[in-house]
Design a protein around this motif. Structure first.
Motif, PDB file in Angstrom:
ATOM      1  N   GLU A 210       0.836  -1.203   0.000  1.00 37.12           N
ATOM      2  CA  GLU A 210       0.000   0.000   0.000  1.00 37.12           C
ATOM      3  C   GLU A 210       0.874   1.257   0.000  1.00 37.12           C
ATOM      4  O   GLU A 210       0.572   2.241  -0.686  1.00 37.12           O
ATOM      5  CB  GLU A 210      -0.924   0.003   1.217  1.00 37.12           C
TER       6      GLU A 210
ATOM      7  N   GLN B  67       2.154   1.762  -3.402  1.00 34.24           N
ATOM      8  CA  GLN B  67       1.086   2.311  -4.237  1.00 34.24           C
ATOM      9  C   GLN B  67       1.017   3.834  -4.110  1.00 34.24           C
ATOM     10  O   GLN B  67       0.931   4.557  -5.101  1.00 34.24           O
ATOM     11  CB  GLN B  67      -0.254   1.682  -3.830  1.00 34.24           C
TER      12      GLN B  67
ATOM     13  N   PRO C 271      -5.150   0.517  -7.396  1.00 31.96           N
ATOM     14  CA  PRO C 271      -6.605   0.386  -7.252  1.00 31.96           C
ATOM     15  C   PRO C 271      -7.211   1.261  -6.165  1.00 31.96           C
ATOM     16  O   PRO C 271      -8.307   1.793  -6.341  1.00 31.96           O
ATOM     17  CB  PRO C 271      -6.793  -1.100  -6.933  1.00 31.96           C
ATOM     18  N   CYS C 272      -6.521   1.401  -5.034  1.00 29.85           N
ATOM     19  CA  CYS C 272      -7.090   2.189  -3.941  1.00 29.85           C
ATOM     20  C   CYS C 272      -7.222   3.658  -4.332  1.00 29.85           C
ATOM     21  O   CYS C 272      -8.206   4.312  -4.003  1.00 29.85           O
ATOM     22  CB  CYS C 272      -6.221   2.043  -2.690  1.00 29.85           C
TER      23      CYS C 272
ATOM     24  N   VAL D  18      -7.365  -8.094  -7.220  1.00 26.15           N
ATOM     25  CA  VAL D  18      -7.686  -7.082  -6.220  1.00 26.15           C
ATOM     26  C   VAL D  18      -9.108  -6.568  -6.413  1.00 26.15           C
ATOM     27  O   VAL D  18      -9.618  -6.525  -7.535  1.00 26.15           O
ATOM     28  CB  VAL D  18      -6.686  -5.893  -6.293  1.00 26.15           C
ATOM     29  N   TYR D  19      -9.731  -6.232  -5.292  1.00 31.02           N
ATOM     30  CA  TYR D  19     -11.049  -5.595  -5.296  1.00 31.02           C
ATOM     31  C   TYR D  19     -10.958  -4.410  -4.340  1.00 31.02           C
ATOM     32  O   TYR D  19     -10.795  -4.594  -3.134  1.00 31.02           O
ATOM     33  CB  TYR D  19     -12.128  -6.576  -4.830  1.00 31.02           C
ATOM     34  N   ALA D  20     -11.028  -3.202  -4.871  1.00 30.96           N
ATOM     35  CA  ALA D  20     -10.916  -1.985  -4.061  1.00 30.96           C
ATOM     36  C   ALA D  20     -12.290  -1.341  -3.916  1.00 30.96           C
ATOM     37  O   ALA D  20     -12.982  -1.091  -4.906  1.00 30.96           O
ATOM     38  CB  ALA D  20      -9.945  -1.001  -4.694  1.00 30.96           C
TER      39      ALA D  20
ATOM     40  N   ASN E 262      -8.875  -2.132   0.305  1.00 30.92           N
ATOM     41  CA  ASN E 262      -8.279  -2.987  -0.720  1.00 30.92           C
ATOM     42  C   ASN E 262      -8.329  -4.444  -0.283  1.00 30.92           C
ATOM     43  O   ASN E 262      -7.852  -4.776   0.808  1.00 30.92           O
ATOM     44  CB  ASN E 262      -6.798  -2.610  -0.927  1.00 30.92           C
TER      45      ASN E 262
ATOM     46  N   PHE F  25      -7.010  -8.134  -1.458  1.00 23.09           N
ATOM     47  CA  PHE F  25      -6.102  -8.821  -2.374  1.00 23.09           C
ATOM     48  C   PHE F  25      -6.282 -10.335  -2.276  1.00 23.09           C
ATOM     49  O   PHE F  25      -6.522 -10.865  -1.197  1.00 23.09           O
ATOM     50  CB  PHE F  25      -4.652  -8.477  -2.037  1.00 23.09           C
TER      51      PHE F  25
END
Length: 251
Positions: free
Chosen positions: A69, A72, A79-80, A117-119, A133, A135
């Motif tokens: 993170e 990122q 994604p976030c 990933v699903y944010a 987030n 993962f």
């Protein structure tokens, strides 16, 4: 049945924060941990925006995802950031195919062992204050049942953070979140001190801080400040009994 009981307890804990004082960092850490325990995900991270709208890492289910993170944010892609700026979920089924979208983040995520990933944005009406987030180690989208639970937990957490009417005024909200962001820095310092003194990993140091705070009915941030200021000796935060924090579901 055990999973259902844990899910019920999770929403009870989130609901309790609506009627009582709560520690934002501890609440979000609990949320990240429960996402891993309840959902078919490998790791979870939560970011909140400060008064200037800049995202900061507030909670992570593991040190590996916390570092990802941070990567990122340092590279300003991922994604976030998209979930927060766009106010909509960001879904990627295989991060190995996302190098054009995120040329720096995607390879780093895959290298860290994450393939999808699903944010989810943390939002209430027009206020978007961060993102969650989720993962996975496998290149598959999150099952729909898990998506429903994850969104529900994210929504309740958002309501908890924004619950007080006065916090809806931007200046007060910024001050509340900024305090939490500042507290996160102190917690990282306390983790480092405890990890060095006890020769344990950062994750174990954080676990000991949280358990000490709960066993002594103190807020996590208060314990961290006491450690950093020297008001609480590191030897007082002894290793908790094995298995105290429970077991997580493997992925």
């Amino acid at each position: 049945m055990a999973q259902q009981d844990l899910l019920t307890r999770t929403f009870v804990q989130l609901a309790d924060s609506l009627v009582d004082e709560f520690d934002i960092i501890d609440l979000l850490t609990m949320l990240a941990d429960r996402c891993v325990e309840l959902l078919d995900v490998t790791a979870a991270g939560i970011l909140l925006a400060d008064g200037d709208g800049k995202l900061r890492v507030m909670a992570a289910s593991s040190e590996a995802v916390r570092l990802l993170e941070l990567f990122q944010l340092q590279n300003d892609e991922g994604p976030c950031l998209e979930a927060h700026s766009g106010g909509k979920p960001v879904v990627v089924g295989d991060l190995a195919d996302a190098s054009k979208r995120w040329p720096r983040f995607a390879p780093e995520a895959v290298s860290a062992g994450f393939r999808s990933v699903y944010a989810i944005p943390l939002r209430l009406r027009s206020s978007t204050i961060g993102a969650l987030n989720l993962f996975r180690a496998k290149p598959e989208v999150l099952p729909e049942d898990d998506v429903v639970v994850a969104r529900a937990m994210a929504d309740v957490a958002s309501i908890a953070i924004l619950q007080d009417q006065s916090l809806r005024e931007s200046q007060v909200l910024a001050g509340q979140l900024q305090h939490a962001l500042d507290s996160r820095v102190t917690i990282e310092q306390a983790k480092g001190m405890l990890a060095e003194r006890g020769q344990v990993p950062m994750e174990e140091a954080f676990r000991r801080l949280r358990i000490y705070a709960r066993n002594n009915n103190h807020q996590l941030t208060a314990v961290a400040f006491a450690v950093v200021n020297g008001d609480l000796q590191l030897d007082q935060i002894s290793a908790p009994p094995a298995g105290h924090a429970g077991k997580r579901r493997g992925n």
